[in-house]
Design a protein around this motif. Structure first.
Motif, PDB file in Angstrom:
ATOM      1  N   ARG A 194      21.611   1.491 -33.250  1.00  0.00           N
ATOM      2  CA  ARG A 194      21.735   0.668 -32.045  1.00  0.00           C
ATOM      3  C   ARG A 194      20.402   0.499 -31.335  1.00  0.00           C
ATOM      4  O   ARG A 194      20.096  -0.576 -30.828  1.00  0.00           O
ATOM      5  N   ALA A 195      19.624   1.580 -31.284  1.00  0.00           N
ATOM      6  CA  ALA A 195      18.346   1.503 -30.562  1.00  0.00           C
ATOM      7  C   ALA A 195      17.453   0.441 -31.195  1.00  0.00           C
ATOM      8  O   ALA A 195      16.759  -0.308 -30.501  1.00  0.00           O
ATOM      9  N   ARG A 218      18.551  -2.199 -32.917  1.00  0.00           N
ATOM     10  CA  ARG A 218      19.143  -3.514 -32.626  1.00  0.00           C
ATOM     11  C   ARG A 218      18.799  -3.975 -31.214  1.00  0.00           C
ATOM     12  O   ARG A 218      18.726  -5.171 -30.946  1.00  0.00           O
ATOM     13  N   ALA A 219      18.621  -3.008 -30.309  1.00  0.00           N
ATOM     14  CA  ALA A 219      18.274  -3.380 -28.939  1.00  0.00           C
ATOM     15  C   ALA A 219      16.866  -3.964 -28.875  1.00  0.00           C
ATOM     16  O   ALA A 219      16.504  -4.614 -27.892  1.00  0.00           O
ATOM     17  N   ARG A 220      16.055  -3.735 -29.912  1.00  0.00           N
ATOM     18  CA  ARG A 220      14.660  -4.204 -29.883  1.00  0.00           C
ATOM     19  C   ARG A 220      14.473  -5.525 -30.613  1.00  0.00           C
ATOM     20  O   ARG A 220      13.362  -6.066 -30.610  1.00  0.00           O
ATOM     21  N   TYR A 258      22.571  -4.046 -23.637  1.00  0.00           N
ATOM     22  CA  TYR A 258      21.158  -3.671 -23.784  1.00  0.00           C
ATOM     23  C   TYR A 258      20.714  -2.711 -22.687  1.00  0.00           C
ATOM     24  O   TYR A 258      21.228  -2.754 -21.565  1.00  0.00           O
ATOM     25  N   GLY A 278      18.133  -9.251 -24.223  1.00  0.00           N
ATOM     26  CA  GLY A 278      17.779  -7.827 -24.263  1.00  0.00           C
ATOM     27  C   GLY A 278      16.288  -7.575 -24.275  1.00  0.00           C
ATOM     28  O   GLY A 278      15.865  -6.463 -24.570  1.00  0.00           O
TER      29      GLY A 278
END
Lengths: 281, 312
Positions: B82-83, B85-87, B114, B156
């Motif tokens: 997930r971390a 994907r947040a970027r 996000y 995000g």
């Protein structure tokens, strides 16, 4: 290879699953209530059917001499059961098949939304719709058609676990069945016949005791029959148990069959769930 | 392995094939190398079926690769969390989902996922949908819908944004508005990997263009230098003795002067005289039109151009 600690600084923490699930639930509920088809054919349908049956057969009794009840009372459990099935199984099977087809799932997959939050949002939406729908059914039956409601706590306890287990099983099976649908356009053609056949054979539209024995046996393989039977045990007077083919409400077996379907649905659902369309690589 | 501080994407020898042993295999990506630096805008250009989308979807973590090394923001997308994907931000090809929700609802709901999202209201204004904030998605035009997709891709604050054929099917006005939006992101420092089959789009937006054909990179460089200097050499064409003639030359003026003396008709004109400096489009068409094996060199590309020009 140990470069993973070199994250850019200043990045906040990822939001928690429960707050995301809540946000998803709100999105799901808004989408559901704005889809007129869903509101009519999932939410209102059992309510309209109850009103129709109660009005058409208003002067008749279900059952036999001595052990009969008003048709409205006999059909209430069946309509609650069918409402649970529509709100959970049909809603999720259709919605997820369409969302897979139109790219909603792929879009969500590209964000940091955890899969668990997506499914929790769906479950919350199903629970909300099924709860309101069941409450409206019971209220209409009681107020408009004078259906007496059970007064013992034990009956309501049975109602609670049958409702929760039935909704959970229907939801899980809906997720699993969505993978059998190959495109959004074919979704209702694949899902609705299953729902209809089960409704006609599980004691929803016809009294279960009036079905031929082989059909009763066939229907017993599927969860809707058990859901309806469990709810009959709640809303029908105790002497009506004599109209059950087995002569008993079979609550233990009801819990068992629903649980088996729940687990089977979970296993199949987890193994077959895809974020992308069938034809998308 | 060193950290990829200066690099957003590093791909080496990427391969992916589709199909089964029974139906036969199609090699969609056949050994692609690709680098994208931080802050850079790279356009992957190629005809339909060249392997652009497959490549990008592997980088986005949607598809598994058969072979090759892939690092996106320092991580393997196949194992990303997930971390990670947040970027990243992803703008997929067509979108027609979420029809019953409004622009504002969708942007706000997506922002929730996000850690440090942009302000939804400001973002909606940035992509020019302020007046549509309360409009349901099904009522948006294609261009508005695409700008919303970009808003969802950047809500995000991604370090790297993927845009997959973002303007396919746009009218010229919508395309121009969209380009301005992407340019403002570029100016804000967002790294962008763009796929497109529109040359003008790549030329306008990208610092660097990567041309793919049949699953391999056939050329790479800033839009102005694509195909090498020789691919831009002017081509002089004319009619002589009833036959079309052409010559590629660095000194077109000298050639035209010579033709005026030797090939001019009685009226002093050289029939069908043209001096053409191959456009980016000519270079591109030669790159994707020529056989893959023949294109490694600029001479191959140039021959293709000359041949094509000669037949006009």
């Amino acid at each position: 290879m140990s470069t993973h600690t070199a994250r850019p600084t200043g990045r906040g923490r990822l939001p928690g699953i429960w707050s995301l699930a809540l946000a998803r639930a709100s999105v799901e509920l808004r989408s559901f209530t704005r889809e007129r088809d869903a509101v009519v054919f999932v939410f209102l349908y059992p309510i309209l059917m109850l009103a129709l049956f109660a009005t058409v057969f208003g002067s008749e009794q279900a059952g036999s001499a001595g052990t009969g009840v008003d048709f409205a009372r006999y059909f209430l459990p069946g309509m609650i059961a069918t409402g649970i099935m529509l709100s959970s199984f049909q809603t999720l099977a259709l919605a997820i098949a369409v969302e897979r087809d139109d790219g909603t799932l792929k879009r969500l997959r590209a964000t940091p939304l955890p899969a668990s939050a997506y499914f929790l949002g769906k479950v919350a939406q199903v629970l909300a719709v099924a709860t309101v729908q069941t409450a409206v059914l019971i209220a209409i039956a009681a107020l408009a058609y004078d259906v007496p409601l059970p007064s013992e706590a034990g009956a309501w306890l049975t109602f609670a676990w049958v409702f929760v287990l039935g909704t959970a099983t229907g939801s899980v099976l809906g997720v699993a069945f969505s993978s059998a649908v190959r495109s959004g356009r074919s979704a209702s053609a694949v899902v609705i016949p299953v729902v209809l056949v089960l409704q006609f054979t599980s004691g929803v539209f016809f009294p279960f005791y009036s079905l031929p024995a082989w059909l009763q046996t066939a229907a017993s393989l599927f969860p809707l029959k058990w859901l309806a039977q469990g709810l009959r045990s709640v809303f029908l007077p105790p002497e009506m148990v004599s109209l059950e083919p087995s002569g008993s409400w079979q609550l233990g077996l009801t819990a068992g069959v629903l649980a088996v379907w729940l687990v089977a649905g979970l296993v199949v659902g987890i193994r077959t769930f895809r974020w992308r369309r069938h034809d998308d690589g | 392995m060193e950290t990829t501080g200066g690099q957003a994407v590093r791909v080496r020898g990427l391969r992916k094939r589709y199909g089964t042993a029974r139906t036969g295999w199609k090699q969609a990506v056949a050994g692609v190398d690709l680098d994208v630096g931080r802050g850079e805008v790279v356009a992957v250009l190629g005809p339909n079926g060249a392997g652009k989308t497959t490549t990008v979807e592997i980088l986005e973590g949607f598809r598994a690769r058969d072979d090759g090394e892939v690092l996106v923001l320092g991580e393997d997308p196949a194992r990303a969390d997930r971390a990670w994907r947040a970027r990243i931000g992803v703008v997929l090809q067509d979108s027609r989902d979420l029809g019953e929700l409004t622009v504002g609802e969708v942007v706000r709901a997506t922002a929730r996922s996000y850690p440090e999202p942009r302000d939804p209201a400001e973002l909606i204004a940035t992509v020019g949908l302020e007046e549509k904030a309360r409009t349901r998605l099904r009522a948006l035009s294609g261009g508005q819908r695409r700008r919303l997709d970009v808003a969802l891709g950047i809500v995000g604050r991604p370090e790297l944004l993927f845009l997959d054929e973002p303007t396919t099917g746009f009218d010229p006005q919508a395309r121009r508005t969209f380009w301005e939006l992407v340019e403002s992101l570029r100016d804000g420092g967002t790294t962008i990997l763009l796929t497109t089959h529109y040359l003008d789009e790549a030329a306008r937006l990208a610092d660097r263009v990567v041309v793919v054909r049949e699953g391999v990179v056939v050329a790479e460089g800033p839009p102005g230098t694509l195909g090498g200097a020789e691919a831009r050499t002017p081509l002089v064409s004319w009619m002589q003795d009833g036959a079309p003639r052409s010559e590629v030359t660095d000194r077109p003026t000298e050639l035209v002067a010579r033709l005026a003396r030797e090939a001019a008709g009685p009226d002093g004109e050289v029939p069908h005289l043209q001096v053409v400096r191959p456009s980016l489009e000519d270079v591109y068409l030669s790159l994707i039109g020529a056989e893959v094996g023949a294109v490694g060199t600029t001479t191959g590309a140039q021959t293709g151009t000359a041949a094509e020009e000669g037949t006009r």
